[in-house]
Motif scaffolding. Sequence first.
Motif, PDB file in Angstrom:
ATOM      1  N   VAL A  70       8.078  39.303  40.844  1.00  0.00           N
ATOM      2  CA  VAL A  70       7.016  40.272  40.538  1.00  0.00           C
ATOM      3  C   VAL A  70       5.734  39.593  40.057  1.00  0.00           C
ATOM      4  O   VAL A  70       4.805  40.261  39.593  1.00  0.00           O
ATOM      5  N   THR A  71       5.670  38.292  40.185  1.00  0.00           N
ATOM      6  CA  THR A  71       4.465  37.531  39.843  1.00  0.00           C
ATOM      7  C   THR A  71       3.678  37.250  41.121  1.00  0.00           C
ATOM      8  O   THR A  71       4.254  36.759  42.092  1.00  0.00           O
TER       9      THR A  71
ATOM     10  N   LEU B 382      -4.839  46.095  21.651  1.00  0.00           N
ATOM     11  CA  LEU B 382      -5.802  46.941  22.366  1.00  0.00           C
ATOM     12  C   LEU B 382      -5.486  47.031  23.853  1.00  0.00           C
ATOM     13  O   LEU B 382      -5.943  47.949  24.534  1.00  0.00           O
ATOM     14  N   LEU B 383      -4.704  46.079  24.366  1.00  0.00           N
ATOM     15  CA  LEU B 383      -4.394  46.058  25.800  1.00  0.00           C
ATOM     16  C   LEU B 383      -3.368  47.115  26.189  1.00  0.00           C
ATOM     17  O   LEU B 383      -3.182  47.404  27.369  1.00  0.00           O
ATOM     18  N   GLY B 384      -2.676  47.682  25.198  1.00  0.00           N
ATOM     19  CA  GLY B 384      -1.744  48.776  25.476  1.00  0.00           C
ATOM     20  C   GLY B 384      -0.348  48.315  25.840  1.00  0.00           C
ATOM     21  O   GLY B 384      -0.035  47.114  25.806  1.00  0.00           O
ATOM     22  N   SER B 385       0.483  49.288  26.210  1.00  0.00           N
ATOM     23  CA  SER B 385       1.895  49.031  26.512  1.00  0.00           C
ATOM     24  C   SER B 385       2.066  48.355  27.868  1.00  0.00           C
ATOM     25  O   SER B 385       1.212  48.466  28.744  1.00  0.00           O
ATOM     26  N   ASN B 386       3.233  47.735  28.036  1.00  0.00           N
ATOM     27  CA  ASN B 386       3.658  47.204  29.333  1.00  0.00           C
ATOM     28  C   ASN B 386       2.635  46.283  29.977  1.00  0.00           C
ATOM     29  O   ASN B 386       2.442  46.304  31.184  1.00  0.00           O
ATOM     30  N   MET B 387       1.990  45.491  29.165  1.00  0.00           N
ATOM     31  CA  MET B 387       1.065  44.498  29.703  1.00  0.00           C
ATOM     32  C   MET B 387       1.882  43.500  30.532  1.00  0.00           C
ATOM     33  O   MET B 387       2.817  42.884  30.025  1.00  0.00           O
ATOM     34  N   PRO B 388       1.577  43.355  31.831  1.00  0.00           N
ATOM     35  CA  PRO B 388       2.379  42.432  32.652  1.00  0.00           C
ATOM     36  C   PRO B 388       2.054  40.976  32.326  1.00  0.00           C
ATOM     37  O   PRO B 388       0.984  40.673  31.808  1.00  0.00           O
ATOM     38  N   SER B 389       2.983  40.093  32.607  1.00  0.00           N
ATOM     39  CA  SER B 389       2.694  38.665  32.468  1.00  0.00           C
ATOM     40  C   SER B 389       3.321  37.913  33.634  1.00  0.00           C
ATOM     41  O   SER B 389       4.197  38.424  34.325  1.00  0.00           O
TER      42      SER B 389
END
Lengths: 405, 405
Positions: A70-71, B382-389
């Motif tokens: 998923v990257t 501030l970026l909110g929930s479920n920030m992808p990485s």
Amino acid sequence: MKLEGKVVVAQGGGPTAVINQSLVGVVLESRKFPQITKVYGALGGVSGILHEDFLDLTQETTHNLERVAVTPSSALFSTRDKPDEAYCQEIFKVFKAHDVRYFFYIGGNDSADTVRIVNEEAERSNYEFRAIHIPKTIDNDLMVNDHTPGYGSAARFVAQSFIGLNLDNRALPGVHVGVVMGRHSGFLTAASSIAQKYPDDGPHLIYLPERAFKTEDFLRDVKRVYDQHGRCVIAVSEGIQDEFGVPIMAKLGAREKDSHGNVSLSGTGALGDLLTQYIKEQLKISRVRSDTFGYLQRSFLGCVSDVDQREAREVGEKAAQYAIWHNIDGSITIHRTGFYSVDYQLTNLKEVAAKTKHMPDEFINAQGNNVTEAFKYYLTPLLGSNMPSASMLRAPKAEKILHRD
Amino acid sequence: MKLEGKVVVAQGGGPTAVINQSLVGVVLESRKFPQITKVYGALGGVSGILHEDFLDLTQETTHNLERVAVTPSSALFSTRDKPDEAYCQEIFKVFKAHDVRYFFYIGGNDSADTVRIVNEEAERSNYEFRAIHIPKTIDNDLMVNDHTPGYGSAARFVAQSFIGLNLDNRALPGVHVGVVMGRHSGFLTAASSIAQKYPDDGPHLIYLPERAFKTEDFLRDVKRVYDQHGRCVIAVSEGIQDEFGVPIMAKLGAREKDSHGNVSLSGTGALGDLLTQYIKEQLKISRVRSDTFGYLQRSFLGCVSDVDQREAREVGEKAAQYAIWHNIDGSITIHRTGFYSVDYQLTNLKEVAAKTKHMPDEFINAQGNNVTEAFKYYLTPLLGSNMPSASMLRAPKAEKILHRD
């Protein structure tokens, strides 16, 4: 009869949002077979093979593979190298030394051509060997395929961008030019049309490499839209060409070429700036802006089509299955069978390699400055689930008191 | 004691991904009060008031308002008009004619200043009237506020973009320059730092308007990173200035100015192209690209912080409550009270209007070419929930056979 040996998988060309799905599809499927002694990932495409730069993906955790899937962008890195015969002979020395019997190359039409050359080399050398090309390209320009993995997610990014640009342009009117990737095929630029929800929504004009770009026609189109709506949103492919097939970007003095001899089109705002300059000077419109989508559209993390993800995974899996179960070579191709379902087939590499698919005529309007409903019907399922859309206020206007007519 | 009359709500300045949340917060909350006879939306900010271009939002469906709330950009459209006294007197004629007693203006520091002028005009005219400024700006540059609605979502877009650009640059190495909005404040550009997950992740260099940009230092920084990593990802604010405070963009001949006298910085790729040209010529690096994020970063549909959405809604609601329950004027401000929680307060307009907040020193590293951990701690919620990485492969390298050292 089982061909025992190692697998090598590599990624070539420009990255996409789902190219690692295909990688993980190959790796997880290959690891199931007892005749596969190791699964190697070549770092940096064919160049990594040449230098024996392999990761031993047999020792990668399944959990991390799913995270990598998923990257966006190529987890094994990429290359623009296009092997000639000498290069291929070096590749074979490496393959033989490592007892590599299966080669999977994820890439576009140039990568398919690489697989074709490598495969022919194997046949000539009488080396028992399977090589399969796995499709990917945001340009959607591979022959035989209904569409290619990577396109749906990039198209979704372009569509969501133009929905926003149209709203922005409605709030602060002017002319806006959005420049989208696509050297020879307009499929990605055409995805901007999804923003046309309400009758006056942009992009009002869409210019594709499939139709000759004439500056005078362009300016006349922009003037007409601007006079009608007081604003104009334009989608332009970076690969637009004049009637002699010369890219407009090349006219700007873009001289940098890659190893395939292609003029570098991305990574600069020059085309957008040129078009805004034309409009400012010729049409005397003051607020004219351009955005060049650049690399954001192919590597953005967090804008993906689940349909595209699934198909990218499956073409990887299918490649491993064709090679290992069926012992045959070729290019995996995607065929649409319903609205919406697909089948995968194995196609002769020569039908895909080094060829380019263009937008069919039925997808482009007669004036050559927009797409047709047929194109939107084609594209919609590829964008995946939960595609967001914009909503406008529909409240009635209040009666004026001071400025009554 | 209840002040009966109409509400007018308007949106000013550049759009954000959540500015319609504030609009809908005002409308839904105002419609609850019996003393509110109508809720009008002015089309095109203060200019819409002047021309009595009102939508009667009392007649808008709640369901459509909720759909508009999740639509980016200004649903009531915007303006760059900055009213002087004469303009304000015309506004008052309209307000009096329509019996408007409550005015809510959603915007940045220029819009706050407009509210201040309008409010002073009301006091002078002895017209019983409440005017409240509701904060929004992707630049995050409003005084008194810990942060402003619109910033979290734009920051998330910038972060997700740089995660992708870093991966793309790792796959196909070179130098990449990403140009981010922010005329005087570097907060938005600094959000690129969220992409620094693994030790060698970019952006390796971040240049902000808060520190003087010196070309020789810049080139030395780029060379050092490129020599170390074989690649370099750079985040640059469009508002970078030399040691005399002259924007680098202005040196390029950007002459277009808005009604506030500001040089137009966006809508062109010129700054990115200039910086890549420096690098190519001075450092002799061949693959150098730039992307200018442009309008995508403030209007993209589908990249939003849920924290930002919630706060944008609440500042709209609170504005209506302060004006209608408490009968007071001012600017709604956001104050951080924990990790992570906020309170809303009403602040004197003079403390917010026409002033600019900059990145504090503790958020910028000593060399002035990156951010600190303190900034990331500030930004993360501030970026909110479920920030992808992003995730990288961690498999071991396979042993070489032919190229053993």
